[in-house]
Every structure is written in structure tokens, then in C-alpha cells.
Design a protein around this motif. Structure first.
Motif, PDB file in Angstrom:
ATOM      1  N   VAL A   1      35.571  62.231  34.618  1.00 54.88           N
ATOM      2  CA  VAL A   1      34.676  62.391  35.769  1.00 54.88           C
ATOM      3  C   VAL A   1      33.720  63.555  35.539  1.00 54.88           C
ATOM      4  O   VAL A   1      32.528  63.475  35.838  1.00 54.88           O
ATOM      5  CB  VAL A   1      35.502  62.599  37.056  1.00 54.88           C
ATOM      6  CG1 VAL A   1      34.595  62.989  38.217  1.00 54.88           C
ATOM      7  CG2 VAL A   1      36.265  61.327  37.404  1.00 54.88           C
ATOM      8  N   GLY A   2      34.242  64.652  34.983  1.00 52.06           N
ATOM      9  CA  GLY A   2      33.381  65.794  34.684  1.00 52.06           C
ATOM     10  C   GLY A   2      32.301  65.454  33.674  1.00 52.06           C
ATOM     11  O   GLY A   2      31.137  65.848  33.816  1.00 52.06           O
ATOM     12  N   THR A   3      32.676  64.703  32.631  1.00 45.92           N
ATOM     13  CA  THR A   3      31.700  64.302  31.617  1.00 45.92           C
ATOM     14  C   THR A   3      30.605  63.430  32.225  1.00 45.92           C
ATOM     15  O   THR A   3      29.417  63.631  31.977  1.00 45.92           O
ATOM     16  CB  THR A   3      32.398  63.539  30.479  1.00 45.92           C
ATOM     17  OG1 THR A   3      33.318  64.431  29.824  1.00 45.92           O
ATOM     18  CG2 THR A   3      31.400  63.014  29.463  1.00 45.92           C
ATOM     19  N   LEU A   4      30.993  62.458  33.038  1.00 50.81           N
ATOM     20  CA  LEU A   4      30.008  61.555  33.641  1.00 50.81           C
ATOM     21  C   LEU A   4      29.111  62.284  34.639  1.00 50.81           C
ATOM     22  O   LEU A   4      27.947  61.925  34.814  1.00 50.81           O
ATOM     23  CB  LEU A   4      30.714  60.376  34.316  1.00 50.81           C
ATOM     24  CG  LEU A   4      31.367  59.390  33.339  1.00 50.81           C
ATOM     25  CD1 LEU A   4      32.243  58.401  34.085  1.00 50.81           C
ATOM     26  CD2 LEU A   4      30.317  58.648  32.525  1.00 50.81           C
ATOM     27  N   SER A   5      29.650  63.315  35.298  1.00 51.59           N
ATOM     28  CA  SER A   5      28.816  64.081  36.230  1.00 51.59           C
ATOM     29  C   SER A   5      27.688  64.790  35.501  1.00 51.59           C
ATOM     30  O   SER A   5      26.629  65.048  36.072  1.00 51.59           O
ATOM     31  CB  SER A   5      29.664  65.102  36.999  1.00 51.59           C
ATOM     32  OG  SER A   5      30.052  66.177  36.164  1.00 51.59           O
TER      33      SER A   5
ATOM     34  N   LEU B   1      25.114  61.675  34.009  1.00 50.80           N
ATOM     35  CA  LEU B   1      24.357  60.877  34.967  1.00 50.80           C
ATOM     36  C   LEU B   1      23.554  61.771  35.902  1.00 50.80           C
ATOM     37  O   LEU B   1      23.844  62.959  36.050  1.00 50.80           O
ATOM     38  CB  LEU B   1      25.306  59.998  35.787  1.00 50.80           C
ATOM     39  CG  LEU B   1      26.212  59.046  35.001  1.00 50.80           C
ATOM     40  CD1 LEU B   1      27.166  58.325  35.945  1.00 50.80           C
ATOM     41  CD2 LEU B   1      25.381  58.029  34.222  1.00 50.80           C
ATOM     42  N   SER B   2      22.577  61.185  36.556  1.00 52.64           N
ATOM     43  CA  SER B   2      21.855  61.918  37.597  1.00 52.64           C
ATOM     44  C   SER B   2      22.797  62.100  38.786  1.00 52.64           C
ATOM     45  O   SER B   2      23.764  61.337  38.955  1.00 52.64           O
ATOM     46  CB  SER B   2      20.622  61.128  38.042  1.00 52.64           C
ATOM     47  OG  SER B   2      21.015  59.985  38.794  1.00 52.64           O
ATOM     48  N   PRO B   3      22.535  63.104  39.646  1.00 52.88           N
ATOM     49  CA  PRO B   3      23.404  63.304  40.817  1.00 52.88           C
ATOM     50  C   PRO B   3      23.521  62.055  41.683  1.00 52.88           C
ATOM     51  O   PRO B   3      24.600  61.739  42.179  1.00 52.88           O
ATOM     52  CB  PRO B   3      22.718  64.452  41.571  1.00 52.88           C
ATOM     53  CG  PRO B   3      22.003  65.214  40.503  1.00 52.88           C
ATOM     54  CD  PRO B   3      21.537  64.174  39.517  1.00 52.88           C
ATOM     55  N   GLN B   4      22.396  61.332  41.876  1.00 53.34           N
ATOM     56  CA  GLN B   4      22.451  60.141  42.717  1.00 53.34           C
ATOM     57  C   GLN B   4      23.283  59.037  42.066  1.00 53.34           C
ATOM     58  O   GLN B   4      24.078  58.367  42.730  1.00 53.34           O
ATOM     59  CB  GLN B   4      21.030  59.631  42.997  1.00 53.34           C
ATOM     60  CG  GLN B   4      20.976  58.408  43.908  1.00 53.34           C
ATOM     61  CD  GLN B   4      21.575  58.665  45.272  1.00 53.34           C
ATOM     62  OE1 GLN B   4      21.497  59.780  45.768  1.00 53.34           O
ATOM     63  NE2 GLN B   4      22.174  57.656  45.879  1.00 53.34           N
ATOM     64  N   GLN B   5      23.128  58.845  40.754  1.00 55.02           N
ATOM     65  CA  GLN B   5      23.928  57.838  40.057  1.00 55.02           C
ATOM     66  C   GLN B   5      25.416  58.195  40.121  1.00 55.02           C
ATOM     67  O   GLN B   5      26.263  57.330  40.376  1.00 55.02           O
ATOM     68  CB  GLN B   5      23.479  57.743  38.601  1.00 55.02           C
ATOM     69  CG  GLN B   5      22.112  57.125  38.412  1.00 55.02           C
ATOM     70  CD  GLN B   5      21.614  57.263  36.986  1.00 55.02           C
ATOM     71  OE1 GLN B   5      21.993  58.186  36.264  1.00 55.02           O
ATOM     72  NE2 GLN B   5      20.769  56.349  36.560  1.00 55.02           N
ATOM     73  N   PHE B   6      25.721  59.473  39.893  1.00 53.89           N
ATOM     74  CA  PHE B   6      27.122  59.900  39.931  1.00 53.89           C
ATOM     75  C   PHE B   6      27.708  59.680  41.322  1.00 53.89           C
ATOM     76  O   PHE B   6      28.822  59.167  41.472  1.00 53.89           O
ATOM     77  CB  PHE B   6      27.229  61.382  39.540  1.00 53.89           C
ATOM     78  CG  PHE B   6      28.630  61.918  39.599  1.00 53.89           C
ATOM     79  CD1 PHE B   6      29.538  61.627  38.590  1.00 53.89           C
ATOM     80  CD2 PHE B   6      29.044  62.697  40.662  1.00 53.89           C
ATOM     81  CE1 PHE B   6      30.834  62.098  38.651  1.00 53.89           C
ATOM     82  CE2 PHE B   6      30.334  63.177  40.736  1.00 53.89           C
ATOM     83  CZ  PHE B   6      31.232  62.879  39.728  1.00 53.89           C
ATOM     84  N   LYS B   7      26.947  60.072  42.349  1.00 56.63           N
ATOM     85  CA  LYS B   7      27.440  59.950  43.720  1.00 56.63           C
ATOM     86  C   LYS B   7      27.628  58.482  44.111  1.00 56.63           C
ATOM     87  O   LYS B   7      28.572  58.127  44.811  1.00 56.63           O
ATOM     88  CB  LYS B   7      26.460  60.635  44.673  1.00 56.63           C
ATOM     89  CG  LYS B   7      26.946  60.740  46.116  1.00 56.63           C
ATOM     90  CD  LYS B   7      25.899  61.428  46.992  1.00 56.63           C
ATOM     91  CE  LYS B   7      25.665  62.857  46.563  1.00 56.63           C
ATOM     92  NZ  LYS B   7      24.719  63.561  47.476  1.00 56.63           N
ATOM     93  N   THR B   8      26.728  57.625  43.621  1.00 56.89           N
ATOM     94  CA  THR B   8      26.768  56.205  44.004  1.00 56.89           C
ATOM     95  C   THR B   8      27.887  55.450  43.303  1.00 56.89           C
ATOM     96  O   THR B   8      28.607  54.672  43.937  1.00 56.89           O
ATOM     97  CB  THR B   8      25.414  55.535  43.672  1.00 56.89           C
ATOM     98  OG1 THR B   8      24.376  56.214  44.377  1.00 56.89           O
ATOM     99  CG2 THR B   8      25.434  54.057  44.066  1.00 56.89           C
TER     100      THR B   8
END
Length: 475
Positions: free
Chosen positions: A23-27, A30-37
């Protein structure tokens, strides 16, 4: 995450080490919006050691299908890297009422308050505290200055405020809170402030730090019983620049320690500058007293760059590389890459590498060839139908409302926004767009495009909403 020479035993804690790291790596990827979505709603449902089967849960069928299609391979790569051997990863619906497995307590868990640690004193420093160290240097990037920052309507207020703070730290706008999407220049500006102050006052104690590193410092201070040393360092700074503070979400002890540091720094007339992807009051998982402090100074948004600003950025950065770019080429690239400055810089690097390797001049045709993969991906992904669905989802209306003759404000305005985005993001003509919106005349589409373009020029909230939808479309 780095490869492990000796793969860990697959005990009950192992899947959580993998999950937190993934999860940390993907955060960061990715952009904040992509990560949040897409990533934030996922949960770790189960881990069956005998079958080496790890199950990840998604909240609904739409997100489940998208995650399997888009991120399954990346999760598999990270699993092999972490465990040192293949792991079977399964994606399933996390139905209401189902519970994710919970980790056993580990040393890397978010620390809880400990009265014994809080009462430690310099007269009785433990061996662990003696070993606790924080990198005592600014971490500033000397290349990120006000001179190298390209200014336009989207960021001129943020730049002006940053210059004011750089000249009067601790007195003007304290704290200063910059927010906006990924790759818009927030980090550049706070480094520029730090570099200016360092030039004016070489002995000033300055620290740039990403929020994740601050969390790591809190965890180490907790593990090594070294909060006194931790506090002495952070409370004594002249300028604290903390990036992406949204990563504090849900981390109660980190927030508590930052609150104490924040209060101490402001009391000492030291400057605090914070960045985030979100307006303070919209941040989830952040304590109200911190949000109140963030809002007590100056809060400034940085918007996505307008076309002319994107052109200026490309031309300036190309000139800095010693390969001039004409305005025509810059307009061609800027029209196709709209979301952020980081994306523009990546495209420019591709073009410059191409011309250096082939010994060519920078022309529109060369730019088209160098960026063909990027342009084909964007053209394939973004269609009028995709835009209609993304806008409908964002404003909680039905896709069918895009084609209907209904005209209440809660439907008409999203429909106009979708028409505007269709003109901006696709190659469709006005009549073609009108046909896809229920057979509307091209003059209706033109009116919508002009209306939203005019409003976007002075409505930062609308600008932000359109940017979020664009990021979703490119997810």
C-alpha cells in the motif's frame, strides 16, 4: 521495497508486512486521487499459509474488476519481492459484514502513548536514546528555486505568498498550507522557500521532510524510547517544511507528536509550511485540533496549469537543456498533456532523449513519434462515453441523464461539464459531441464549452473538480 535475501517465515505477521509495504509503494506510484479511488478502499481479507493464498477484498464489483485488470500484476510483483517466492493472490468482494484479518502487534505498528516514555529526562538518557539519530541536514534540493519556477495564473498566488514567507519567516503567514493535485509544484515552492532562507541565513536550522519519513522518525523514537531527543530536534528548527501531510491520516501518535512540535515552533516564531493534496477541512483521518491549526494561517491552492502556462514550462525547460523548442511544438505537446507539470516533464524527457539519439531537430512530427505510446494510451482510454460515466459518477447522477432532455441544475451543469471535457480531451467535433449527448445541436455544445471555460478561469472549486475527474479518467 528491497529484495530479501532470506525470505521471512510465513507466520501470522508476514502478510501485514507485505500489505503495509504494498500500500505504501502504491501510494507513491499513483496520484493521490488514483490511490484514494482504487487502493485505499481495499482490505486484506485472509491469508492461508498452507496454500500460500492471500485474498484482497474490494468494496464493489466495479472496483473489483478494475483492480484485477489494472493492479493484479503489480501486486504479484510486490509479493514475490517481499516473500522471495510466488504467492497466490486472489481478489474478492469484501461484502458488508465481512471482517478483514487483523495484525498482531509488531514493532512497526503505529505507536500508542506511553507515559513512561513521555516522562523521560535528559538526566537519565537510555542506551537506546543515545543510539537514536535523525539526519540533521536540510534535505533541500538546490535546483528547486524561485528562479526555476514557472509562474502562471494557476500558481501565481502561491508563489507570491511563498516569496513573502521566504523574506519574513515566522511572521508572515504562519503556518502556510499549500494544497493541490500531484505534480503541480507544491514541493518545488517549499524547497524554494528553504533555499532562499538558507542563502540569507546559512546557519538557520531548516528541515524538509516527507510526511512518511516523519512517521518513521516517530516509530523509531517510540521503539528506542528516545522521544526526548526526537522533540529536542524537531522543536528547535527555524523552518520546518513538511510534504504530503495527508499521509498522517489515521496515525494518532504521529499526529499527537506533530501537534506538540507545531505548537513549539509557532511559539518560538519558527516557520511551518505544509503541503497536502486536499484542503485542510476535507482531509480524512486527521485530528480536528490539527485541522484547526492548519487553517489558522494562510491556505493557498495550486491549480492545474492552463494551456499557456504548460507551453511556457515546456519551452523554458527545453531551453535549460540546451535544445530549444518552438512554440508550435510546445502547443502540440501541451494540448495533449493537461493534468500536471510532472507529466509534462516526463514527456519532455522522452522528446529530448529521442532527438539526441537520432540527431534530429524538435518538430511536431518528432514529438508525435517520441510520444506515440503515451498519446495512443490517452486516446484509447479517454472517450466521450468514459467522460460521461466519470462525470455522472462524480456528481451522483445517472449516465442516462447525459442524453436526456431534463434540465434541472443538478443535471444540466454536470452535462455541460461533460461536454466541455469531451471537447478538451477528445478529437471529436462539436456536432459529433452533440450527437453523443442525445442529438443536441452543436451550438448547445459550444455554449456549454464557453460557459465552463469562462467559469473555470475564476472558480477554483470547479477547476479542482474537473482535475479530479481527469485524474480518474487516466487511472
Amino acid at each position: 521495497m528491497s529484495n530479501l535475501q532470506n525470505p521471512p517465515t510465513l507466520n501470522s505477521a508476514s502478510p501485514f508486512g507485505f500489505w503495509d509495504g504494498a500500500v505504501g509503494t502504491l501510494s507513491r506510484e499513483l496520484s493521490p486521487q488514483q490511490f484514494k479511488t482504487w487502493i485505499q478502499p481495499l482490505v486484506l481479507l485472509s491469508f492461508e499459509e498452507s496454500d500460500r493464498l492471500l485474498t484482497i477484498g474490494a468494496p464493489n464489483r466495479f472496483k473489483l474488476d478494475w483492480i484485477k485488470k489494472t493492479f493484479a500484476e503489480r501486486f504479484q510483483e510486490m509479493a514475490v519481492e517481499y516473500f522471495g517466492a510466488p504467492i497466490n493472490i486472489h481478489f474478492a468482494l469484501a461484502l458488508e459484514g465481512s471482517s478483514p484479518i487483523k495484525p498482531v502487534a509488531t514493532e512497526t505498528a503505529e505507536p500508542q502513548p506511553n507515559p513512561e516514555i513521555e516522562s523521560g529526562s535528559p538526566q537519565n538518557v537510555s542506551v537506546e536514546e543515545q543510539a537514536f539519530e535523525i539526519e540533521d541536514h536540510s534535505k533541500l534540493n538546490p535546483n528547486l528555486t524561485f528562479d526555476t519556477f514557472v509562474t502562471g495564473k494557476a500558481n501565481q498566488l502561491a508563489r507570491a505568498a511563498s516569496i513573502q514567507v521566504a523574506h519574513n519567516p515566522g511572521t508572515s503567514y504562519n503556518p502556510m498550507f499549500l494544497y493541490g493535485g500531484v505534480g503541480l509544484g507544491k514541493t518545488h515552492l517549499i524547497h524554494a522557500i528553504g533555499n532562499h532562507l538558507l542563502k540569507e541565513k546559512p546557519n538557520a536550522r531548516i528541515r524538509y521532510i516527507h510526511a512518511e519519513q516523519y512517521v518513521s522518525d516517530v516509530v523509531r523514537a517510540y521503539q528506542q524510547k528516545a522521544f526526548d531527543r526526537f522533540k529536542r530536534y524537531y522543536h528547535s528548527l527555524d523552518l520546518l517544511l513538511i510534504d504530503d501531510i495527508q499521509f498522517f491520516s489515521g496515525k494518532s501518535r504521529t499526529q499527537e507528536e506533530f501537534f506538540y512540535a507545531f505548537e513549539a515552533l509557532l511559539s518560538n516564531k519558527s516557520q511551518v509550511i505544509i503541503t497536502s493534496d486536499t484542503y485542510p477541512k476535507e482531509m480524512a483521518g486527521i485530528d480536528d485540533r490539527l485541522i484547526s491549526r492548519f487553517d489558522s494561517g494562510l491556505t493557498v491552492a495550486i491549480e492545474p496549469p492552463e494551456l499557456e502556462m504548460r507551453v511556457a514550462i515546456l519551452m523554458k525547460k527545453a531551453a535549460n537543456e540546451g535544445i530549444p523548442m518552438s512554440e508550435d511544438v510546445a502547443f502540440f505537446v501541451a494540448k495533449h498533456l493537461r493534468s500536471n507539470i510532472r507529466e509534462l516533464e516526463g514527456a519532455l524527457r522522452k522528446i529530448l532523449a529521442f532527438v539526441r539519439f537520432h540527431g534530429r531537430e524538435v518538430t511536431i512530427e518528432v514529438a508525435r513519434t517520441a510520444l506515440k505510446d503515451l498519446l495512443s494510451i490517452q486516446n484509447r482510454q479517454i472517450s466521450v462515453e468514459n467522460i460521461q460515466k466519470a462525470v455522472a459518477d462524480f456528481y451522483s447522477i445517472k449516465v442516462a441523464d447525459m442524453y436526456s432532455k431534463k434540465r434541472p441544475a443538478n443535471i444540466a451543469r454536470p452535462r455541460q461539464i461533460a461536454m466541455f471535457m469531451a471537447k478538451e480531451l477528445t478529437q471529436k467535433s462539436l456536432p459529433e459531441i452533440g450527437e453523443l449527448f442525445g442529438g443536441r445541436d452543436h451550438t448547445t455544445v459550444l455554449h456549454a464549452v464557453r460557459k465552463i471555460a469562462d467559469e473555470r478561469a475564476h472558480d477554483s472549486q470547479l477547476n479542482h473538480e474537473i482535475h479530479v475527474i481527469e485524474q480518474t479518467l487516466k487511472a
